[in-house]
Design a protein around this motif. Sequence first.
Motif, short mmCIF file in Angstrom:
data_model
loop_
_atom_site.label_atom_id
_atom_site.label_comp_id
_atom_site.label_asym_id
_atom_site.label_seq_id
_atom_site.Cartn_x
_atom_site.Cartn_y
_atom_site.Cartn_z
N TYR A 1 16.81 -20.87 9.50
CA TYR A 1 16.85 -19.35 10.01
C TYR A 1 16.26 -18.79 9.30
N TYR A 2 15.77 -17.74 9.68
CA TYR A 2 14.98 -16.40 9.13
C TYR A 2 15.99 -15.33 8.83
N GLU A 3 15.65 -14.44 8.11
CA GLU A 3 16.30 -13.14 8.04
C GLU A 3 15.56 -12.00 8.18
N VAL A 4 15.87 -10.89 8.78
CA VAL A 4 15.18 -9.50 9.22
C VAL A 4 15.58 -8.51 8.16
N PRO A 5 14.55 -8.17 7.48
CA PRO A 5 14.90 -7.33 6.28
C PRO A 5 14.86 -5.98 6.85
N PHE A 6 16.06 -5.04 6.28
CA PHE A 6 16.44 -3.69 6.65
C PHE A 6 15.14 -2.96 6.93
N HIS A 7 14.00 -2.70 6.00
CA HIS A 7 13.09 -1.36 6.25
C HIS A 7 12.27 -2.08 7.46
N THR A 8 12.58 -2.89 8.27
CA THR A 8 11.84 -3.08 9.65
C THR A 8 12.29 -2.13 10.51
N LEU A 9 13.48 -1.25 10.24
CA LEU A 9 14.18 -0.23 11.07
C LEU A 9 13.86 1.01 10.71
N VAL A 10 12.92 1.20 9.52
CA VAL A 10 12.52 2.15 9.08
C VAL A 10 11.10 2.80 9.32
N PRO A 11 10.88 3.85 10.06
CA PRO A 11 9.51 4.38 10.19
C PRO A 11 8.64 4.72 8.72
N LYS A 12 7.60 4.52 8.79
CA LYS A 12 6.88 4.85 7.38
C LYS A 12 6.94 6.45 7.27
N GLU A 13 6.70 7.04 8.46
CA GLU A 13 6.64 8.43 8.53
C GLU A 13 7.73 9.01 9.24
N GLY A 14 8.11 10.25 9.00
CA GLY A 14 9.14 10.83 9.78
C GLY A 14 10.53 10.60 9.09
N LYS A 15 11.21 11.81 8.91
CA LYS A 15 12.65 12.07 8.09
C LYS A 15 13.71 12.25 9.18
N ASN A 16 14.78 11.71 8.62
CA ASN A 16 15.93 11.77 9.22
C ASN A 16 16.29 10.83 10.54
N LEU A 17 15.42 9.68 10.68
CA LEU A 17 15.19 9.05 12.04
C LEU A 17 15.02 7.51 11.61
N ILE A 18 15.87 6.71 11.98
CA ILE A 18 15.86 5.25 11.72
C ILE A 18 16.02 4.68 13.31
N VAL A 19 15.49 3.69 13.73
CA VAL A 19 15.64 2.88 14.97
C VAL A 19 16.45 1.70 14.69
N ALA A 20 17.08 1.23 15.91
CA ALA A 20 17.90 0.14 16.09
C ALA A 20 17.68 -0.71 17.52
N GLY A 21 17.61 -1.96 17.42
CA GLY A 21 17.24 -2.57 18.54
C GLY A 21 15.61 -3.35 18.51
N ARG A 22 15.20 -3.53 19.72
CA ARG A 22 13.92 -4.35 19.93
C ARG A 22 12.74 -3.49 19.34
N CYS A 23 12.81 -2.02 19.23
CA CYS A 23 11.69 -1.37 18.82
C CYS A 23 11.36 -1.66 17.27
N LEU A 24 12.14 -2.40 16.54
CA LEU A 24 11.97 -2.46 15.04
C LEU A 24 10.36 -2.85 15.00
N SER A 25 9.89 -2.79 13.47
CA SER A 25 8.68 -3.29 13.17
C SER A 25 8.40 -4.67 13.28
N SER A 26 7.94 -5.19 13.95
CA SER A 26 7.48 -6.80 13.90
C SER A 26 6.29 -7.08 14.54
N GLU A 27 5.57 -8.23 14.30
CA GLU A 27 4.51 -8.64 15.03
C GLU A 27 4.77 -9.03 16.43
N HIS A 28 3.96 -9.36 17.24
CA HIS A 28 4.22 -9.86 18.69
C HIS A 28 4.91 -10.93 18.71
N GLU A 29 4.75 -11.93 18.30
CA GLU A 29 5.52 -13.08 18.45
C GLU A 29 6.81 -12.97 17.59
N ALA A 30 6.95 -12.31 16.47
CA ALA A 30 8.15 -12.23 15.87
C ALA A 30 9.08 -11.67 16.73
#
Length: 442
Positions: A367-396
Amino acid sequence: MSYCLNLPADYKSDLPCFGDYDVVVTGAGPAGIASAVTAAELDLKVLIIERLGFCGGAAVAGLSGTVCGLYKSVENPSQAKPEQLVFGFAGRFCDALYAAGGLTEPQIYGKTWVATHDCAKYKKVATDMLRQPNITVLYHTQVVDVIAAENAVTGLALHTKSGFTSVTAKRFIDASGDADLVFKLGQKTRKGQNGIIQNPTMMFKVGNVDMETYLNYWGENTISPPKVVSMLEAEDDLLRKKVWLFPTVNPGELLVNATKITGFDKRALDVTNPVDHTEAEQFSIYQAEAFFNFMKENVPGCENSYFIDYATEVGVRQTRSIDGVKTLTNNDVVSGTKFSDGMVKSAWPIELHYGDKPRTEWLVNDYYEVPFHTLVPKEGKNLIVAGRCLSSEHEALASCRVTAQCFEYGKAAALAAHISIKETLDFQAIDGNRIAQLMQKA
């Protein structure tokens, strides 16, 4: 696209305020449900906003119908027992769903297992969880825009049947699946590989199937056997040549994942474009009908079956992904990379839906693990994502976007929102190892 609505530049400052919250969650799919419930149980005042009239997101509206990503992958599932890999909120929700009679036993899917859920029971279980004092739910509500100051989201402009309104909050969790808040804030997002994204699909249900005859022909693996693939390859009208059929909790009922949705001119569609999204909905009806007719004529046990219904809307696998502090790479998935700040494990394969046959690359006995900061945009405050829009490459993304993991992304986002509020920290500054440790405790 041109815009014809001429709102004054300061219209958002004149909107009536619906309320002020600790956390606002946009989207009531698996990630949104987990975010709202987790945040409320941490004694935060929560508002969850959903554009439809029920919760469940693509799992219900898109009739995706299976909980994927719960189990390990093995070389030969028919000679093994399913071993659960993901617990946490995903396990809690599935246990409640199973207790309500809304979830099947694990079914073989290639080299792993899935469980098929009943959408009505899913809605009820999610509603039970959301009906608590710390949570306000707003259905039939559309997010029009973000209200921001100094690159921080401070509120949202909403549209309801009573007109425009606004909400304010300390923190926002974007569980829209499409990174809507990040996009509206003007932050960087990307789509697939050079703009090419995975095909949407239209799920549907079929009733009155002679299940014994069907299973004797199809086999215990829910993925189409080679004899069916060969027949589909000879069918010009059916665009998808490898399909998945799942027995449900209801007698004589099959959940069918067998459509490839393109434009009528065969072009790839981007469902963040309203014209493409509409064409996807229209094209899907014809593809579903064509495959149903194929089933009745060619699949034993389906001769006397009837079409129950399409999904409420086309199933979306991929749209926008954020530009995150961390990005899950294709190599992270195929190499089984582990992270000190890994918030959830996954053994789900890379499952690319583009072209005639879905391409599947398995991660067997690992198995692999998904690191937490894939949910955190580089820019923008007060905002985090959850779900399929996390930061990942296409095949990942073709691996990490599935239901069990999305539940856990929602939980992790809520844990982070709690820390962010209590310690006055930007999401970018939160130590991901803390989130990983908190995720392991429950």
